[in-house]
Design an enzyme around this catalytic site. Structure first.
Site, PDB file in Angstrom:
ATOM      1  N   ASP A 428      39.033  45.777  43.331  1.00 48.25           N
ATOM      2  CA  ASP A 428      38.486  45.252  41.824  1.00 48.25           C
ATOM      3  C   ASP A 428      40.012  46.408  41.419  1.00 48.25           C
ATOM      4  O   ASP A 428      40.160  46.894  40.609  1.00 48.25           O
ATOM      5  CB  ASP A 428      37.618  45.650  41.997  1.00 48.25           C
ATOM      6  N   ASN A 436      42.610  38.285  30.337  1.00 49.23           N
ATOM      7  CA  ASN A 436      42.365  36.789  30.792  1.00 49.23           C
ATOM      8  C   ASN A 436      41.971  37.426  29.304  1.00 49.23           C
ATOM      9  O   ASN A 436      42.785  35.734  28.313  1.00 49.23           O
ATOM     10  CB  ASN A 436      40.651  36.944  31.426  1.00 49.23           C
ATOM     11  N   HIS A 441      43.475  32.791  30.905  1.00 49.64           N
ATOM     12  CA  HIS A 441      42.678  32.607  32.203  1.00 49.64           C
ATOM     13  C   HIS A 441      44.451  32.043  32.514  1.00 49.64           C
ATOM     14  O   HIS A 441      43.980  32.257  34.353  1.00 49.64           O
ATOM     15  CB  HIS A 441      42.012  31.287  31.881  1.00 49.64           C
ATOM     16  N   ASP A 445      45.025  34.293  36.290  1.00 51.91           N
ATOM     17  CA  ASP A 445      45.242  33.546  37.193  1.00 51.91           C
ATOM     18  C   ASP A 445      46.785  33.736  38.809  1.00 51.91           C
ATOM     19  O   ASP A 445      47.105  34.436  39.452  1.00 51.91           O
ATOM     20  CB  ASP A 445      45.656  31.824  37.964  1.00 51.91           C
ATOM     21  N   GLU A 471      37.269  38.801  40.199  1.00 50.72           N
ATOM     22  CA  GLU A 471      38.676  40.746  40.567  1.00 50.72           C
ATOM     23  C   GLU A 471      38.739  40.543  41.725  1.00 50.72           C
ATOM     24  O   GLU A 471      39.437  41.815  41.981  1.00 50.72           O
ATOM     25  CB  GLU A 471      39.267  40.985  39.476  1.00 50.72           C
TER      26      GLU A 471
END
Length: 557
Positions: A428, A436, A441, A445, A471
């Site tokens: 993770d 973010n 965002h 990405d 994630e």
């Protein structure tokens, strides 16, 4: 990332191996091959029918010509039988007796002519006793001469009332006793001595001696370039004595007329008559320039073929040649059909129509193949795209959760069956929400895509990686024990942590990752979901310990 693009499902792999476009190509190639074979078979059948038709035409012509020649031979045998009957039973006629007796007054002259009723019989033309005695092959027997002269007059009567057909030059009887009887009026006068000498030196006469013709059979002779005639002759024997030879001569124009009469309406092409030495005697072609000729190589090919059978065929370039030997003539009839004649006939029309149909069908087949191939290709690309989308995460382009679970379970089952190690990593990204919130965002990405790329480039081709959450990532490691799995996890953590990621113009960020590792060797359990759960728990231990670290079996407390 090539190994991630190819799905692990066996069905998808099989579909990829047997591309629908290949199947379409194979089907159309098979159809094209079979259509070509069927067309070729029809062409072969058509060619066989054409060859049979030409053979029948030639056989009809040969039989017709043979019947005409047979009629001439039978007529010659009829004359010989008449001569034999007259030798056996002479005609009891005082006038004939007086005429024969007159021979005693003439036989001393260098040449003579003896006639008896010129309106009904033919004259006898002869040479002296001295001429006969000069040649050992001649013999004037005083005991037989009168009987032979009487028989010759009777045969002359038969020749007068049953003269040969227009195609024959003459019928002639040549006696060893020094005289001859001929149906040709030009033989009756002039230099009788030279004419008789010419006759007794002809091959058709000398070839009828007892030594040359022991079977006493009918024989055919072809003369040289100076006198292009064909002669059929038979010996005249009675009571084991050879009296002479009876001959029927054909001129080449006469043979040409016979051949043309036989050909009339019996097929196309040129018909040629040859003797046993393969010398051309007559042709059905009226125009000299249209006559087919053969060079030395072609003549050798035909001669070799003629030795094998009495009838057959051979191809010489654009010419189709077939032949048939005659029964009543020592020769054969040859038929020559050119490619142009074949194309202009029914065979050519049918062949052209068959070729055009094949070309039309092939054109339609190619057009259909192009359309169907394009449709199948588009459908396959669409199917492949949908299949790829169904098994991959659209952002990171690695396996999604469903694909990962299915492949992971399959690998776990294989490793369990083969008693091989099997490990799972759950990871993770640390503080991903801050990325973010701070950069947006789109930046998040980019971070996810960058992290996925680093994971893929670090693991092996046999390993399987997938995105299982926002994630969160999971990596399945077949044939990998705990220690090796920890080493791979550590390399992933280190690579992600040391990379600066460009999230916006002139702005970079650095992320870290926490990883939990579990292995089937710990408890002997190969259940993927349970191993993932253990790795997930260890992931949270790494989070609790401060993040950016790997937790495995040894670190568990």
């Amino acid at each position: 990332m090539e190994h991630d693009i190819v799905s692990g499902k066996d069905a998808f792999t099989a579909r990829h191996r047997f591309h629908p476009g290949r199947v379409v190509n194979i089907c159309f190639i098979v159809v094209l091959i079979f259509s070509t074979l069927l067309t070729w078979r029809e062409a072969v059948v058509l060619e066989d029918a054409y060859a049979a038709s030409q053979k029948n035409h030639l056989e009809t012509v040969a039989n017709s010509l043979d019947r005409q020649l047979e009629f001439s031979v039978e007529k010659l045998l009829f004359f010989r039988n008449g001569m034999r009957d007259a030798l056996e039973t002479p005609l009891a006629s005082p006038l004939l007796r007086n005429t024969v007796d007159h021979f005693n007054d003439l036989q001393g002259k260098p040449s003579w002519q003896l006639t008896f009723d010129v309106r009904r019989t033919l004259p006898l033309n002869g040479v002296s006793d001295a001429f006969v005695r000069q040649t050992t092959s001649l013999s004037r027997d005083d005991e037989r001469i009168e009987r032979e002269l009487s028989a010759a007059f009777e045969m002359g009567y038969l020749l007068r009332i049953d003269s040969p057909a227009a195609h024959a030059r003459r019928v002639v009887y040549v006696s060893r006793a020094g005289f001859y009887v001929s149906t040709d009026p030009t033989d009756w006068g002039g230099d009788i001595i030279s004419r008789y000498y010419h006759l007794v030196t002809r091959p058709w006469y000398t070839g009828q001696s007892e030594r040359e013709n022991r079977a006493r059979s009918v024989r055919w002779f072809t003369h040289g370039a100076d006198d292009r005639t064909v002669t059929v002759s038979v010996p005249v024997d009675y009571q084991r004595y050879w009296y002479g030879a009876l001959a029927l001569e054909f001129t080449l124009p006469g043979l040409k007329k016979l051949l043309q009469d036989a050909v009339d309406g019996n097929g196309e092409g040129e018909f040629q008559l040859y003797d046993k030495g393969f010398n051309l005697l007559a042709t059905s072609e009226s125009i000299a320039d249209n006559v087919n000729h053969f060079d030395e190589r072609e003549r050798a090919q035909i001669a070799a073929a003629l030795e094998k059978d009495t009838e057959g065929d051979i191809r010489l370039g654009s010419r189709y040649v077939n032949w048939h030997h005659l029964d009543h003539f020592n020769g054969l009839v040859l038929r020559i059909h050119t490619l142009r004649e074949g194309a202009n006939g029914d065979f050519g029309s049918i062949t052209i129509a068959l070729a055009l149909l094949w070309l039309l069908f092939t054109a339609m087949l190619v057009g259909s193949w192009f359309v169907i191939r394009r449709m199948v290709s588009n459908m396959y690309r669409l199917q492949h795209s949908l299949q790829w989308q169904a098994w991959h995460d659209p952002l990171t382009r690695i396996n999604n959760r469903g694909a990962l679970f299915e492949r992971a379970k399959a690998l776990a089952k294989r490793c369990e069956q083969q008693n091989q190690p099997y490990s799972v990593m759950q990871m993770d990204l640390d503080h991903f929400k801050r990325v973010n919130d701070r950069f947006g965002h789109q930046a998040g990405d980019k971070v996810l895509t960058h992290a996925a790329g680093l994971i893929i480039r670090t693991i092996r081709d046999t390993d399987v990686a997938g995105r299982v959450g926002g994630e969160e990532f999971c990596v399945v490691l077949p044939d990998t024990g705990p220690e090796q799995a920890m080493a791979i996890a550590e390399r992933i953590r280190e690579r992600i942590n040391r990379r600066e990621i460009l999230v916006k113009k002139s702005q970079t960020t650095r992320v870290s990752v926490s990883i939990g590792v579990s292995s089937a060797e710990e408890s002997g359990n190969y259940d993927f979901e349970q191993l993932q759960s253990i790795a997930y728990a260890r992931l949270y231990q790494a989070k609790q310990r401060g993040r950016n670290q790997v937790v495995g079996q040894d670190e568990k407390k």
